[in-house]
Motif scaffolding. Structure first.
Motif, PDB file in Angstrom:
ATOM      1  N   VAL A   1     -44.184  49.640  37.657  1.00 16.67           N
ATOM      2  CA  VAL A   1     -43.946  48.957  36.385  1.00 16.67           C
ATOM      3  C   VAL A   1     -44.338  47.495  36.538  1.00 16.67           C
ATOM      4  N   LEU A   2     -45.133  47.004  35.585  1.00 17.60           N
ATOM      5  CA  LEU A   2     -45.523  45.591  35.579  1.00 17.60           C
ATOM      6  C   LEU A   2     -44.843  44.908  34.390  1.00 17.60           C
ATOM      7  N   PHE A   3     -43.947  43.963  34.697  1.00 18.94           N
ATOM      8  CA  PHE A   3     -43.277  43.194  33.641  1.00 18.94           C
ATOM      9  C   PHE A   3     -44.153  41.998  33.303  1.00 18.94           C
ATOM     10  N   ASP A   4     -44.493  41.817  32.027  1.00 20.34           N
ATOM     11  CA  ASP A   4     -45.305  40.652  31.658  1.00 20.34           C
ATOM     12  C   ASP A   4     -44.440  39.391  31.811  1.00 20.34           C
ATOM     13  N   PRO A   5     -45.052  38.192  31.743  1.00 16.84           N
ATOM     14  CA  PRO A   5     -44.269  36.977  32.067  1.00 16.84           C
ATOM     15  C   PRO A   5     -43.025  36.801  31.205  1.00 16.84           C
ATOM     16  N   GLN A   6     -43.069  37.251  29.932  1.00 18.15           N
ATOM     17  CA  GLN A   6     -41.897  37.084  29.071  1.00 18.15           C
ATOM     18  C   GLN A   6     -40.752  37.999  29.486  1.00 18.15           C
ATOM     19  N   THR A   7     -41.071  39.257  29.827  1.00 24.42           N
ATOM     20  CA  THR A   7     -39.999  40.169  30.232  1.00 24.42           C
ATOM     21  C   THR A   7     -39.595  39.926  31.686  1.00 24.42           C
ATOM     22  N   ALA A   8     -40.543  39.440  32.512  1.00 22.05           N
ATOM     23  CA  ALA A   8     -40.231  39.132  33.913  1.00 22.05           C
ATOM     24  C   ALA A   8     -39.159  38.041  33.988  1.00 22.05           C
ATOM     25  N   ARG A   9     -39.182  37.143  32.995  1.00 21.15           N
ATOM     26  CA  ARG A   9     -38.172  36.071  32.958  1.00 21.15           C
ATOM     27  C   ARG A   9     -36.756  36.664  32.982  1.00 21.15           C
ATOM     28  N   SER A  10     -36.564  37.789  32.281  1.00 19.08           N
ATOM     29  CA  SER A  10     -35.212  38.369  32.235  1.00 19.08           C
ATOM     30  C   SER A  10     -34.802  38.894  33.608  1.00 19.08           C
TER      31      SER A  10
ATOM     32  N   ARG B   1     -55.118  46.139  37.964  1.00 21.95           N
ATOM     33  CA  ARG B   1     -55.964  46.889  38.907  1.00 21.95           C
ATOM     34  C   ARG B   1     -55.154  47.282  40.130  1.00 21.95           C
ATOM     35  N   ARG B   2     -54.294  46.357  40.563  1.00 21.99           N
ATOM     36  CA  ARG B   2     -53.483  46.635  41.734  1.00 21.99           C
ATOM     37  C   ARG B   2     -52.511  47.781  41.460  1.00 21.99           C
ATOM     38  N   MET B   3     -52.003  47.828  40.224  1.00 20.05           N
ATOM     39  CA  MET B   3     -51.048  48.869  39.858  1.00 20.05           C
ATOM     40  C   MET B   3     -51.735  50.225  39.737  1.00 20.05           C
ATOM     41  N   GLY B   4     -52.950  50.237  39.215  1.00 17.44           N
ATOM     42  CA  GLY B   4     -53.690  51.489  39.085  1.00 17.44           C
ATOM     43  C   GLY B   4     -53.198  52.319  37.922  1.00 17.44           C
ATOM     44  N   ARG B   5     -52.002  52.903  38.063  1.00 15.88           N
ATOM     45  CA  ARG B   5     -51.434  53.763  37.024  1.00 15.88           C
ATOM     46  C   ARG B   5     -49.959  53.420  36.888  1.00 15.88           C
ATOM     47  N   GLY B   6     -49.494  53.304  35.662  1.00 16.51           N
ATOM     48  CA  GLY B   6     -48.078  52.985  35.470  1.00 16.51           C
ATOM     49  C   GLY B   6     -47.827  52.385  34.100  1.00 16.51           C
ATOM     50  N   LEU B   7     -46.720  51.641  33.968  1.00 11.90           N
ATOM     51  CA  LEU B   7     -46.301  51.100  32.675  1.00 11.90           C
ATOM     52  C   LEU B   7     -46.281  49.576  32.731  1.00 11.90           C
ATOM     53  N   VAL B   8     -46.930  48.945  31.741  1.00 12.00           N
ATOM     54  CA  VAL B   8     -46.763  47.503  31.530  1.00 12.00           C
ATOM     55  C   VAL B   8     -45.646  47.340  30.503  1.00 12.00           C
ATOM     56  N   VAL B   9     -44.644  46.535  30.809  1.00 16.31           N
ATOM     57  CA  VAL B   9     -43.540  46.292  29.875  1.00 16.31           C
ATOM     58  C   VAL B   9     -43.749  44.936  29.205  1.00 16.31           C
ATOM     59  N   THR B  10     -43.819  44.957  27.858  1.00 16.21           N
ATOM     60  CA  THR B  10     -43.955  43.694  27.125  1.00 16.21           C
ATOM     61  C   THR B  10     -42.732  43.410  26.258  1.00 16.21           C
TER      62      THR B  10
END
Lengths: 487, 454
Positions: free
Chosen positions: B250-259, B369-378
């Motif tokens: 899972v990749l959290f974008d900068p806004q959700t990563a803040r949480s 690219r590093r993640m390859g396959r998965g979910l980006v959370v925005t």
């Protein structure tokens, strides 16, 4: 305890004495303010006088850790022109400040017709709550004793109870609404709340449980039926249950929701989407769907601000309109929106007494009061027995909704697995997600056990918080996404 | 709306002088002393602001804000009482102090109560460049909001509706004083522009937003760029669907990563620790993240949204690492929680001041690219975070990623795991840092969480 209001009787007389008399604001002064406000283009305007006295007591580690008291008062001045609203406000309730604020708020309109100022007439409705000031309804000694007794009962439940925090809060609020149509209405609103939060520890594991309640009453509410002590026992019980909880399932399952507070489902899934502002603007997933089927025929959902003494109830809303019983969904069909003055006028429908604002410093908007589903035909036991494998969720933290896409979430804080028609192991808290416009179409059973919550709800919208109530009978939703970790 | 000339005084012109606030703070302290209090502290604030929301080219709301408050805390020995008032009359201030004193008679004697130690008070007061009044007339604000909204509507034909665009300007003055003789003064501004766009396709609608906020209007993002970005974000969500239930990166974008960093702060806050209500008890000195993770608090950044020379107890702030080499360096303490824990305050009464995750080398696309396959959370929804146990389960929306690129938008799913495990499984922090808040981080990549959907 330096000041305790002793005035009794008619809320309007009390509000006049509190706001108008000290500032020598009579009918001619108010007319002067409205004349300034109702410049060409302004359709509607109102003044919202408010005073609040608020206290909080907190016990922790068996000690009375903190106490605080807050006093606030002011007046909000609003002018409405078509879809435009202007707001200015002042902490000083004096004529020059009112006139200045009127100039600023009224500037929102600069074209169109000249509004008419009506002759002043008293409005209002029979009070839904007593006029005893909660803050003065109990001595400080007794408040402190109450906190200590709740602490003792929670600790007495089990030696694994390690930490107990008890908070007691009371608010006495007086509001006076004067509008350009001449309406003059007042409300004196008590509100009390008691919350218990427990941490239980066993070996290396720690879990929390909380319980509480409240009402538009004085502190005596917590002594009736031993309510406060029950909250203490209940918080401890929930923490102990969570000590046994295992990983929650992940995926789409049948979900049975218990009665009462799980009605937060209705608040998120359909309530917000049926507020007039989003529907007027066409940004709600329910916009334009009046008369359509949005729920199973078992579902009838109402918003009801008229329940005496309830946390979400109001004698009049913050625009001076008496609250009412508003059917939102009847036998599965969408039949009503909740309205404030502005949205009702723009949509060409009547007000529903749902115009609410956090304080004089905020603009009113359509908000819920007590939102609940009526009882259905099923025995709760029969509902659980109908599920082969699913989740039985009886307590929740809070929820959230995206009005536009209709997607909502709410987070279980006490839940169990249902296996072969029986409630079995407790599972850890998990978030449930769904789609507002269709979740209620998947309700296949509705219990005969309607309950309202214990008086704990706070609703946030556009940065404004207001107290609300929810309720429902036991419900079965055939498929919902459960956000556990056990796939 | 532009025909009738100016309507409101520019923001900031109507504020009282700082000396008036100091006089009120002194009055509160003197009254407390006269009532027999052994120590006292008072905070006084006033704010003025203007906010405008425009929808479909017309004014939706125009609000003139003027807020004020005085809060006082008194100590009789180690018994504490607090009160606050929005009324600045001398009688109201005296009433507030009396209320606080009355409450202190009922609170328990607690050796941890009291002012922060006198030698910790801030002594130097560098100018952090926080005060940039925006002389914004209502008409100018309306024009800017219209421009922002128009940029959103014109950005894409699928923008079918709009919640509108808002412009706000605000200036506040604060004085904090205590019976050590400390007096601290702050003048600070905060201005913002935002836009909420609605995209539609067939029967579905999606909403998203963008905003910019800064101390100085010069640092705000371009008004049209804000509208365009809101539009692009809403359009990108069209056609969102659920995904199958499985465990994926899972990749959290900068806004959700803040949480996520917010949960770290919540778990190492003194009040959670002395209550034993944290999944990070006794974690100072322990590795809680991978070795590359660095988090530093920099309270005195020029124009920083979280910048402060002193904290809510007058304690001098200073730059200090929170996480270094993946190891938790300290807790986040005020004087009360520090005394409860046998430690010293970290100058965090009232919270953290500019907490920054040190960025890595990868930008957002490189992380995909590093993640390859998965979910980006925005987007994250709901309150399903338990800081006592670390259990984490929240509603999410974002994008599915295949072969290192965005495949399609996702909604109505949950992401779940346990925070200690999530922290431990962080793979990278991006260089795509969101600088708008008090907590600043780039995207955060976690190598495995449970995504629940169909």
């Amino acid at each position: 305890m330096s000041k305790s209001a002793t005035a009794v009787g008619d809320p309007l007389e009390r509000a006049r004495a509190e706001f108008l008399a000290p500032a020598e604001l009579g009918e001619s002064e108010l007319n002067h303010v409205f004349a300034r406000l109702m410049r060409p283009g302004v359709d509607f305007a109102d003044l919202y006088f408010q005073s609040t006295r608020h206290e909080v007591w907190m016990l922790e580690d068996g000690q009375i850790r903190e106490g605080s008291r807050n006093i606030d008062r002011g007046v909000g001045v609003r002018a409405v022109s078509g879809e435009k609203s202007g707001l200015a406000y002042s902490d000083d309730i004096v004529l020059p400040a009112l006139l200045e604020a009127s100039g600023a708020a009224g500037a929102v309109a600069r074209m169109g017709r000249q509004g008419q100022v009506g002759a002043i007439r008293s409005g209002g409705a029979p009070p839904l709550y007593g006029d005893e000031d909660p803050l003065a309804s109990m001595t400080s000694d007794r408040k402190v004793d109450l906190l200590r007794s709740v602490d003792a009962v929670a600790r007495g439940v089990d030696p694994r109870v390690e930490q107990v925090i008890v908070t007691l809060a009371g608010v006495q609020e007086t509001v006076l609404v004067a509008d350009a149509d001449g309406r003059l209405a007042a409300d004196v609103r008590p509100l009390v709340r008691l919350n218990v939060s427990v941490i239980a520890a066993d070996g290396g594991r720690r879990e929390t449980g909380s319980a509480g309640g409240g009402a538009r009453q004085s502190y005596g509410f917590f002594l009736e039926h031993n309510r406060a002590l029950d909250y203490g026992r209940e918080a401890a019980r929930r923490a102990l249950i969570n000590l046994e909880a295992r990983e929650a399932p992940a995926g789409t399952l049948p979900v049975v929701l218990g009665p009462g507070w799980p009605g937060v489902l209705l608040h998120e899934a359909v309530g917000h989407g049926l507020e007039g502002d989003f529907n007027r603007k066409g940004t709600s997933a329910f916009a334009g769907r009046m008369g359509e089927r949005v729920a199973s025929p078992l579902c009838t959902v109402v918003d009801d601000g008229t329940l005496p003494g309830r946390r979400g109830s109001l004698t009049i809303d913050d625009e001076g309109e008496a609250t009412q019983y508003t059917p939102l969904i009847e036998n599965g069909v969408l039949t009503g929106y909740m309205q404030d003055a502005l949205n009702a006028r723009l949509m060409g429908v009547g007000r529903t007494g749902n115009g609410r604002r956090e304080s004089f410093a905020h603009l009113p908007m359509p908000r819920m009061t007590n939102t609940y589903m009526l009882a259905g035909p099923h025995d709760p036991r029969e509902i659980i027995e109908s599920v082969e494998y699913g989740l039985y969720a009886v307590n929740f933290g809070g929820g959230q909704v995206d009005i536009t896409s209709g997607k909502f979430v709410f987070s279980a804080s006490e839940a169990y697995l249902i296996e072969n028609g029986k409630v079995t192991a407790p599972v850890k808290g998990a978030t449930l997600v769904g789609n507002g416009p269709d979740v209620l179409t998947r309700v296949s059973m509705v219990g005969n056990d309607l309950e309202l919550d214990s008086g704990i709800g706070v609703c946030g919208k556009d940065g404004q918080s207001v107290p609300v109530g929810v309720g429902q009978p036991t419900l079965k939703v055939d498929a919902m996404t459960v956000g556990g970790t056990q796939s | 709306m532009s025909s009738a000339g100016s309507v409101a005084a520019p923001v900031g012109h109507a504020l009282p002088a700082v000396v008036d606030l100091e006089r009120l703070a002194s009055l509160a302290l003197d009254t407390a002393r006269a009532a027999g209090a052994d120590a006292a502290e008072a905070g006084v604030s006033v704010d003025r602001g203007l906010s405008v929301n425009v929808r479909k080219g017309e004014v939706d709301t125009l609000e003139h804000h003027r807020d004020r408050g005085l809060a006082v805390t008194v100590y009789f020995g180690r018994c504490k009482g607090s009160a606050s008032t929005g009324d600045f009359s001398e009688a109201a201030v005296r009433d507030a102090v009396e209320s606080a004193c009355a409450i202190a008679r009922y609170t328990s004697d607690d050796p941890a109560h009291g002012l922060a130690d006198s030698e910790l008070m801030a002594r130097d007061f560098p100018d952090l460049d926080l005060d940039h009044p925006w002389p914004l007339e209502a008409d100018d604000a309306i024009e800017l909001a219209r421009e922002c909204e128009a940029a959103a509507v014109e950005a894409d034909s699928r923008i079918t509706n709009i919640e509108g665009s808002g412009v706000s300007a605000q200036r506040g003055l604060r004085v904090y004083a205590n019976s050590h003789g400390f007096v601290g003064r702050v003048a600070a501004t905060s201005h913002g522009i935002n836009c909420v766009a609605v995209a539609g396709e067939r029967d579905t609608m999606q909403r998203d937003y963008w905003y910019t906020v800064a101390r100085s209007p010069d640092d705000l993002e371009d008004v049209q760029a804000v509208g365009q970005r809101a539009a692009r974000r809403a359009v990108a969500r069209l056609g969102a669907r659920r995904v199958a239930t499985e465990r994926v990166p899972v990749l959290f974008d900068p806004q959700t990563a803040r949480s996520m960093i917010g949960h770290l702060v919540g778990a190492v806050r003194g009040s959670a620790l002395y209550r034993q209500a944290s999944f990070l008890l006794d974690a100072a000195g322990r590795r809680i993240f991978p070795e590359w993770m660095e988090v530093v608090e920099r309270p005195r950044l020029a124009r920083g949204m979280g910048s402060a020379v002193f904290d809510a107890e007058g304690v001098a702030t200073r730059e200090s690492p929170l996480v270094a080499g993946g190891v938790l360096q300290r807790y986040i303490l005020d004087s009360y929680s520090a005394r409860r824990l046998g430690l010293q305050t970290t100058g965090n009464a009232g919270g953290v001041h500019n907490l920054q995750v040190t960025p890595g080398d990868d930008d957002f696309d490189a992380l995909l690219r590093r993640m390859g396959r998965g979910l980006v959370v925005t987007e994250l929804m709901g309150q399903g975070v338990n800081l006592v146990t670390g259990d984490y389960s929240r509603g999410a929306a974002g994008f599915w990623v295949e072969d290192g690129g965005i495949a399609y938008p996702v909604q109505e799913v949950t992401v779940a795991g346990s925070l200690p495990d999530i922290f431990d499984r962080l793979v990278a922090a991006g260089c795509d840092v969101d600088r708008r808040g008090n907590i600043q981080t780039g995207s955060l990549l976690v190598d495995g969480m449970t995504v629940a959907g169909e």
